[in-house]
Design an enzyme around this catalytic site. Structure first.
Site, short mmCIF file in Angstrom:
data_model
loop_
_atom_site.label_atom_id
_atom_site.label_comp_id
_atom_site.label_asym_id
_atom_site.label_seq_id
_atom_site.Cartn_x
_atom_site.Cartn_y
_atom_site.Cartn_z
N SER A 96 41.75 -62.01 -17.54
CA SER A 96 42.34 -63.14 -18.27
C SER A 96 42.17 -64.45 -17.51
CB SER A 96 43.80 -62.84 -18.58
OG SER A 96 44.31 -63.75 -19.53
N ASP A 237 42.90 -65.03 -24.91
CA ASP A 237 44.18 -64.62 -25.50
C ASP A 237 45.17 -65.77 -25.46
OD1 ASP A 237 44.74 -64.58 -22.76
OD2 ASP A 237 45.95 -62.75 -22.85
#
EC number: 5.4.2.10
Length: 451
Positions: A96, A237
């Site tokens: 991420s 995300d």
């Protein structure tokens, strides 16, 4: 946290704690846990992602699970593909927003929701015991490749409708969002300019979309007189926003604005957020007839509460949003399109942001080895009553202390070797004074924990 899994799956430095050997065991453990079926897998742009993905795939195939490899894919595309291909689970190889030397493995259930801590503990148990299911030669899983990008973009366009066209600058941070986000906005009819959109694993900017890392995006929006800037982290995300004036919109403000828009779009209901979210969200949502529910940090906790309460929106003050009408996977790409729909209906972000109550939010990261975190939190719990006078305490994730005009959250990171301090106050002076005391308290606690 478990031995391997933290608040966002496994996330470690590659070839130190996160090795191909561990990735193989994760694949075997997941295959053993599922006992057959089908798994979708995708990866971000990190240099180590293909290596780790192939190891996970080998474990899954060896345990008799079929695998659909969708290649380079942002996390939300994996969540979408799970449903598209009627899979039993999904796996994303990503760290991420962590630095490039990190990578991770995150597992999703058939509904697109991240595996709960209980399911992750079961995977850890299987890994530790090494009681893996190994399929006979004629029952080894089958591997297929697929590319669901067009279906994903088409599905978003059925949900998001724009009456006007906008000039949008997109900064995917050289991450997996590079392969979808700009194309989606062009399909929506916008004029799109991109920066940092080459999907390589050597990231030009810090991956966490914040005011400092998005300075180039802000300058570009201002220079081009664009309507908005959209940014993502490594796996998309998250979404970060720069307004039409070239100003980064603080996460607390965007969280309130999009929660309010979801209440307008889908009707009054519950908004789920985490313990590190501030008072502004409560004030703004309450004014629109909604109610805020708090839970522990992490998208899986938010998704669980959304399902429990039938909430209309869930989000963290990090740009991680879940739109349950769409999916239970945090989706920064869909979120970016949703922000465009909001300004199409209500007006530009800079003006909308004036409606959100403003408080002063400060955040600090303090280095702390993972093996000292539990002891350090014990010391923090002892020191807090000596240093602060407060009315309320929340301990669902870390320790949050509150008065009517300020709050402080002390929390160990679940993804990095750090302790996090987040606080909010009505004035800058009060916030800085509280942070000075809180930072000293945490450093003293870590020192005591290490002695």
């Amino acid at each position: 946290m478990g031995k391997y899994f933290g608040t966002s799956g496994i996330r470690e430095v590659v070839n130190e704690k996160l090795t191909p050997e561990l990735a193989l065991k994760v694949g075997l453990a997941l295959g053993t846990y599922l006992n057959g079926g089908r798994v979708v897998i995708g990866n971000d742009t990190r240099t180590s992602s293909e290596m780790l993905k192939k190891a996970v795939i080998s474990g899954l195939l060896a345990s008799g699970v079929d695998v659909i490899d969708i290649g380079l894919a942002p996390t939300p595309l994996v969540g979408f593909a799970i449903k598209l291909y009627d899979a039993d689970a999904g796996v994303t190889i990503t760290a991420s927003h962590n630095p490039p030397e990190y990578n991770g493995i995150k597992v999703w259930d058939r509904n697109g929701m991240a595996y709960t801590p209980e399911k992750e503990r079961e995977l850890e148990r299987i890994i530790e015991e090494e009681k893996f299911k190994r399929a006979p030669w004629n029952e080894i899983g089958q591997l297929k490749q697929a590319n669901p990008r067009e279906e994903y973009i088409e599905a978003i366009m059925k949900e998001i409708k724009l009456d006007n066209s906008y000039t949008v600058v997109i900064d995917p941070g050289n991450g997996a969002g590079s392969i979808i986000s700009p194309y989606l906005h062009r399909e929506l009819g916008n004029r799109v300019i991109t920066i940092n959109s080459d999907p390589h694993g050597f990231f030009v900017r810090e991956l966490e979309p914040n005011k400092e890392s998005l300075s180039m995006l802000a300058k570009t929006v201002k220079a081009l007189k664009a309507d908005i800037g959209i940014a993502h982290d490594g796996d998309a995300d998250r979404v970060g926003v720069v307004d039409e004036n070239g100003e980064f919109v603080e996460y607390e403000v965007m969280l309130s604005l999009i929660a309010g828009y979801m209440l307008r779009k889908y009707g009054k209901g519950k908004v789920v957020t985490t313990v590190d979210a501030g008072f502004a969200l409560d004030d703004y949502v309450r004014g629109l007839g909604g109610e805020v529910v708090r839970t522990r940090v992490g998208d899986v906790a938010v998704a669980e509460e959304l399902m429990k309460h039938g909430g209309v929106f869930g989000g963290e003050p990090s740009g991680t949003w879940i739109m349950p009408q769409w999916n239970l996977t945090p989706d920064g790409i869909f979120a970016g399109a949703l922000v465009l729909e909001m300004i199409d209906r209500l007006g530009l972000i800079g003006e909308l942001a004036k409606e959100v109550p403003r408080y002063v939010t400060l955040r600090k990261k303090i280095p702390c080895p993972n093996d000292l975190k539990a002891k350090a939190m014990e010391e923090i719990a002892k020191l807090i009553p000596r240093e602060f006078s407060y009315e309320r305490e929340i301990t669902i994730d870390g320790i949050r202390i509150e008065n009517d005009d300020w709050w402080i959250l002390f929390r160990p990171s679940g993804t990095e070797p750090i302790m996090r301090i987040t606080l909010e106050a009505h004035t800058k002076e009060r916030a800085e004074s509280l942070m000075e005391k809180a930072e000293k308290l945490v450093k003293d606690a870590i020192k005591k924990a290490s002695s």
